[in-house]
Design a protein around this motif. Structure first.
Motif, mmCIF file in Angstrom:
data_model
loop_
_atom_site.group_PDB
_atom_site.id
_atom_site.type_symbol
_atom_site.label_atom_id
_atom_site.label_comp_id
_atom_site.label_asym_id
_atom_site.label_seq_id
_atom_site.Cartn_x
_atom_site.Cartn_y
_atom_site.Cartn_z
ATOM 1 N N GLU A 28 0.842 -1.270 -0.055
ATOM 2 C CA GLU A 28 0.029 0.148 0.152
ATOM 3 C C GLU A 28 0.819 1.247 -0.021
ATOM 4 O OE1 GLU A 28 0.340 -1.198 4.388
ATOM 5 O OE2 GLU A 28 -0.067 -2.304 2.355
ATOM 6 N N ARG A 29 1.943 1.362 0.607
ATOM 7 C CA ARG A 29 2.895 2.279 0.636
ATOM 8 C C ARG A 29 3.402 2.823 -0.837
ATOM 9 N NH1 ARG A 29 4.977 3.376 5.985
ATOM 10 N NH2 ARG A 29 7.038 3.963 5.505
ATOM 11 N N ARG A 30 3.711 1.749 -1.528
ATOM 12 C CA ARG A 30 4.414 1.898 -2.930
ATOM 13 C C ARG A 30 3.181 2.098 -4.149
ATOM 14 N NH1 ARG A 30 9.219 0.664 -4.329
ATOM 15 N NH2 ARG A 30 8.701 -0.037 -6.404
ATOM 16 N N LEU A 31 1.922 1.630 -3.437
ATOM 17 C CA LEU A 31 0.650 2.151 -4.290
ATOM 18 C C LEU A 31 0.432 3.603 -4.210
ATOM 19 C CD1 LEU A 31 -2.011 0.855 -5.566
ATOM 20 C CD2 LEU A 31 -2.872 1.287 -3.389
ATOM 21 N N VAL A 32 0.433 4.016 -2.791
ATOM 22 C CA VAL A 32 0.387 5.603 -2.731
ATOM 23 C C VAL A 32 1.510 6.144 -3.722
ATOM 24 C CG1 VAL A 32 0.409 7.505 -1.380
ATOM 25 C CG2 VAL A 32 -0.806 5.201 -0.629
ATOM 26 N N GLN A 33 2.624 5.747 -3.549
ATOM 27 C CA GLN A 33 3.891 6.550 -4.264
ATOM 28 C C GLN A 33 3.549 6.355 -5.922
ATOM 29 O OE1 GLN A 33 7.239 4.217 -3.065
ATOM 30 N NE2 GLN A 33 7.816 5.411 -1.401
ATOM 31 N N PHE A 34 3.237 5.323 -6.259
ATOM 32 C CA PHE A 34 3.211 5.336 -7.697
ATOM 33 C C PHE A 34 1.853 6.186 -8.262
ATOM 34 C CE2 PHE A 34 1.241 3.454 -11.751
ATOM 35 C CZ PHE A 34 2.399 3.378 -12.327
ATOM 36 N N GLY A 35 0.869 6.116 -7.462
ATOM 37 C CA GLY A 35 -0.477 6.978 -7.613
ATOM 38 C C GLY A 35 0.009 8.555 -7.671
ATOM 39 N N LEU A 36 0.791 8.919 -6.790
ATOM 40 C CA LEU A 36 1.045 10.421 -6.773
ATOM 41 C C LEU A 36 2.133 10.828 -7.664
ATOM 42 C CD1 LEU A 36 1.829 10.663 -2.689
ATOM 43 C CD2 LEU A 36 -0.025 11.619 -4.088
ATOM 44 N N ILE A 37 3.042 9.894 -8.162
ATOM 45 C CA ILE A 37 4.141 10.109 -9.139
ATOM 46 C C ILE A 37 3.420 10.289 -10.626
ATOM 47 C CG2 ILE A 37 5.943 9.382 -10.438
ATOM 48 C CD1 ILE A 37 7.015 7.981 -7.779
ATOM 49 N N GLU A 38 2.373 9.147 -10.505
ATOM 50 C CA GLU A 38 1.771 9.379 -12.083
ATOM 51 C C GLU A 38 0.518 10.197 -12.198
ATOM 52 O OE1 GLU A 38 2.747 8.076 -14.639
ATOM 53 O OE2 GLU A 38 4.461 6.926 -13.963
ATOM 54 N N GLU A 39 0.144 10.893 -10.813
ATOM 55 C CA GLU A 39 -1.060 11.827 -10.701
ATOM 56 C C GLU A 39 -2.358 11.140 -10.719
ATOM 57 O OE1 GLU A 39 -0.357 15.095 -13.434
ATOM 58 O OE2 GLU A 39 1.402 15.753 -12.103
ATOM 59 N N LEU A 40 -2.360 9.938 -10.594
ATOM 60 C CA LEU A 40 -3.617 9.254 -10.535
ATOM 61 C C LEU A 40 -4.312 9.545 -9.287
ATOM 62 C CD1 LEU A 40 -2.082 5.483 -11.307
ATOM 63 C CD2 LEU A 40 -2.890 7.357 -12.957
ATOM 64 N N ILE A 41 -3.772 9.984 -7.995
ATOM 65 C CA ILE A 41 -4.371 10.315 -7.051
ATOM 66 C C ILE A 41 -3.723 11.650 -6.384
ATOM 67 C CG2 ILE A 41 -5.050 8.022 -6.331
ATOM 68 C CD1 ILE A 41 -2.596 7.976 -4.279
ATOM 69 N N ARG A 42 -4.440 12.242 -5.946
ATOM 70 C CA ARG A 42 -3.551 13.495 -5.091
ATOM 71 C C ARG A 42 -3.885 13.458 -3.339
ATOM 72 N NH1 ARG A 42 -7.144 17.385 -3.354
ATOM 73 N NH2 ARG A 42 -9.441 17.361 -4.047
ATOM 74 N N ARG A 43 -2.968 14.078 -2.843
ATOM 75 C CA ARG A 43 -3.151 14.159 -1.205
ATOM 76 C C ARG A 43 -4.113 15.106 -1.005
ATOM 77 N NH1 ARG A 43 0.255 14.313 3.308
ATOM 78 N NH2 ARG A 43 -1.107 14.780 5.069
ATOM 79 N N VAL A 44 -4.961 14.944 -0.005
ATOM 80 C CA VAL A 44 -5.941 15.900 0.471
ATOM 81 C C VAL A 44 -5.264 16.345 1.770
ATOM 82 C CG1 VAL A 44 -8.167 16.236 1.445
ATOM 83 C CG2 VAL A 44 -7.949 14.766 -0.503
ATOM 84 N N TYR A 45 -4.947 17.640 1.833
ATOM 85 C CA TYR A 45 -4.246 18.146 3.057
ATOM 86 C C TYR A 45 -5.260 18.704 4.068
ATOM 87 C CZ TYR A 45 0.126 17.824 0.447
ATOM 88 O OH TYR A 45 0.958 17.280 -0.047
ATOM 89 N N LYS A 46 -4.719 18.950 5.337
ATOM 90 C CA LYS A 46 -5.649 19.367 6.441
ATOM 91 C C LYS A 46 -4.987 20.660 6.714
ATOM 92 C CE LYS A 46 -6.707 14.911 8.332
ATOM 93 N NZ LYS A 46 -6.678 14.036 9.626
ATOM 94 N N TYR A 47 -5.665 21.737 6.856
ATOM 95 C CA TYR A 47 -5.188 23.071 7.438
ATOM 96 C C TYR A 47 -6.072 23.612 8.350
ATOM 97 C CZ TYR A 47 -3.001 23.108 2.819
ATOM 98 O OH TYR A 47 -2.178 22.946 1.638
ATOM 99 N N PRO A 48 -5.624 23.680 9.588
ATOM 100 C CA PRO A 48 -6.040 24.332 10.833
ATOM 101 C C PRO A 48 -6.192 25.762 10.781
ATOM 102 C CG PRO A 48 -4.030 23.471 11.373
ATOM 103 C CD PRO A 48 -4.094 23.082 9.971
ATOM 104 N N ILE A 49 -7.481 26.288 11.173
ATOM 105 C CA ILE A 49 -8.012 27.661 10.992
ATOM 106 C C ILE A 49 -8.411 28.274 12.483
ATOM 107 C CG2 ILE A 49 -9.138 29.480 9.981
ATOM 108 C CD1 ILE A 49 -9.350 27.682 7.498
ATOM 109 N N HIS A 50 -7.714 29.075 13.102
ATOM 110 C CA HIS A 50 -8.117 29.770 14.291
ATOM 111 C C HIS A 50 -9.194 30.850 13.821
ATOM 112 C CE1 HIS A 50 -7.649 32.263 18.078
ATOM 113 N NE2 HIS A 50 -8.545 31.132 18.410
ATOM 114 N N LEU A 51 -10.509 30.528 14.142
ATOM 115 C CA LEU A 51 -11.408 31.597 13.719
ATOM 116 C C LEU A 51 -11.106 33.051 14.263
ATOM 117 C CD1 LEU A 51 -14.760 29.334 14.403
ATOM 118 C CD2 LEU A 51 -13.467 29.663 11.923
ATOM 119 N N PRO A 52 -11.346 33.884 13.032
ATOM 120 C CA PRO A 52 -10.920 35.472 13.378
ATOM 121 C C PRO A 52 -11.934 35.922 14.374
ATOM 122 C CG PRO A 52 -12.003 35.192 11.228
ATOM 123 C CD PRO A 52 -11.802 33.691 11.626
#
Length: 403
Positions: free
Chosen positions: A328-352
């Protein structure tokens, strides 16, 4: 009109819009020389009259320039053209005014990128200098028939094949247009370099000592900050090494792998269902062993199941890649290199407009602006994803943005 010269006060020979322009064909090549009576003039060009006399007269001071710009790359951008030249001077008492001045120029579209032609213009100019010194090839006669044929050959071969071989008497010159890659983006601490080809195909002895020291720690899982620590190399030096490897197409950058990560399939995934070469490459890369490769249908199902709501841990618990013979780790690597998948990032926000009691005493809150991903925050603070998520979960004034 924009004029740039490598030795001029205006700085870089790279035109102001050259980085953004696209590579285009050579539209014209002309040979200009300084006549001791008539001054600068075009004595040969292909095709004929592409650069008209009135246009040339307006820029001739840059085509045959002052002494300080001799043997410098000169780029002149007009409304419709971009002229690239390398003015030179041959000193000899046999010439009028004791010197022969000339400039071989390539003409491209005004918006075209020309930086990749600079080494070619210089090398061809040096070839012409050698022929002039040997047999007065350029100055002995008003007849430029042979030179015209040479310019036609160069323009045709470079436009069609990106290379050209010139032979005149006993001298030969090989011209080649080298494709220039765009400057890589800055490398960040939390990014992970990964070889695009197998490490076994990489010749480390071709690289500098710092790069050779860094290379053993590039494994597709170590991020830049960890590589710097384990290789005992200063962080910025590691970033420079990795950026250089990216420029030459040796490595690419992917996100840190963690089972808490979320990935999403991209529209390029359909290519995996159609491209047999990509399928073979994918199976070989992602299978646990080559002796018992995974089935493409199982690999594809894992990729297709990657959505915003599923972490990698959830996916592994549900589909159990180990029993499917998938790494599964190499599955993710290959998918990212070939752009078959993308990472969904988390961004914490302190509400204004809100105040958090913990925020007054915890410096990590300065990263909760929505511009720092959890990966970046972890690398900067040394805290784990679980620790940061715990802070977010306990504080109702902090929300998590997924993108």
């Amino acid at each position: 009109m924009i004029i740039n010269g490598a030795a001029s006060a205006m700085g870089s020979p790279l035109d102001s819009n050259d980085e953004k322009g696209q590579e285009g064909p050579i539209r014209c090549i002309f040979f200009s020389e300084f006549h001791h009576i008539a001054g600068p003039k075009i004595t040969c060009q292909v095709p004929d009259n592409y650069i008209l006399k009135d246009i040339f007269d307006n820029v001739s001071v840059y085509i045959i320039p002052k002494a300080q710009l001799q043997r410098s790359t000169i780029t002149v951008t007009l409304k419709d053209f971009k002229i690239l030249g390398f003015p030179v001077r041959i000193d000899n008492k046999k010439y009028a005014r004791n010197a022969f001045y000339f400039n071989l120029c390539f003409v491209c579209d005004a918006e075209a990128r020309t930086v990749h032609y600079e080494p070619v213009v210089k090398k061809m100019s040096d070839f012409l200098i050698a022929m002039e010194i040997e047999n007065c090839f350029l100055s002995a006669s008003e007849d430029k028939t042979r030179l015209s044929a040479m310019l036609k050959q160069v323009m045709h071969d470079l436009n069609m094949h990106k290379m050209c071989t010139l032979t005149e008497g006993t001298m030969t010159s090989h011209l080649k247009v080298v494709k220039l890659a765009p400057e890589p983006k800055p490398v960040l601490d939390h990014q992970v370099p990964i070889f695009l080809e197998g490490r076994e195909a990489f010749r480390s002895d071709h690289w500098d000592l710092t790069t050779q020291q860094v290379l053993p720690y590039i494994n597709g899982f170590n991020h830049v900050a960890r590589i710097a620590a384990e290789a005992d190399v200063e962080n910025n030096l590691v970033k420079s090494c990795v950026q250089n490897l990216i420029y030459y197409g040796v490595v690419s950058l992917i996100p840190i792998f963690q089972y808490s990560n979320v990935y999403a399939a991209t529209p390029k995934l359909k290519k995996l269902a159609e491209d047999t070469q990509l399928q073979e490459k994918c199976i070989l890369y992602t299978s646990k062993t080559a002796r018992q490769p995974a089935y493409l249908r199982d690999i594809y199902r894992m990729y297709a199941s990657m959505t915003h709501g599923n972490s990698m841990r959830d996916l592994c618990q549900r589909l159990n890649p180990q029993t499917l013979r998938i790494n599964e780790r190499r599955l993710v690597q290959f998918g990212l290199i070939e752009e078959l998948i993308r990472r969904v990032y988390k961004y914490p926000i302190h509400l204004p407009g809100t105040v958090s009691e913990e925020g007054h005493s915890n410096s990590i809150y300065k990263y909760f602006t929505g511009t720092y991903s959890l990966d970046e925050i972890c690398c900067s603070t040394g805290q784990s994803v679980a620790q940061i998520e715990d802070i977010v979960e306990r504080d109702s004034n902090v929300v998590m943005l997924w993108k």
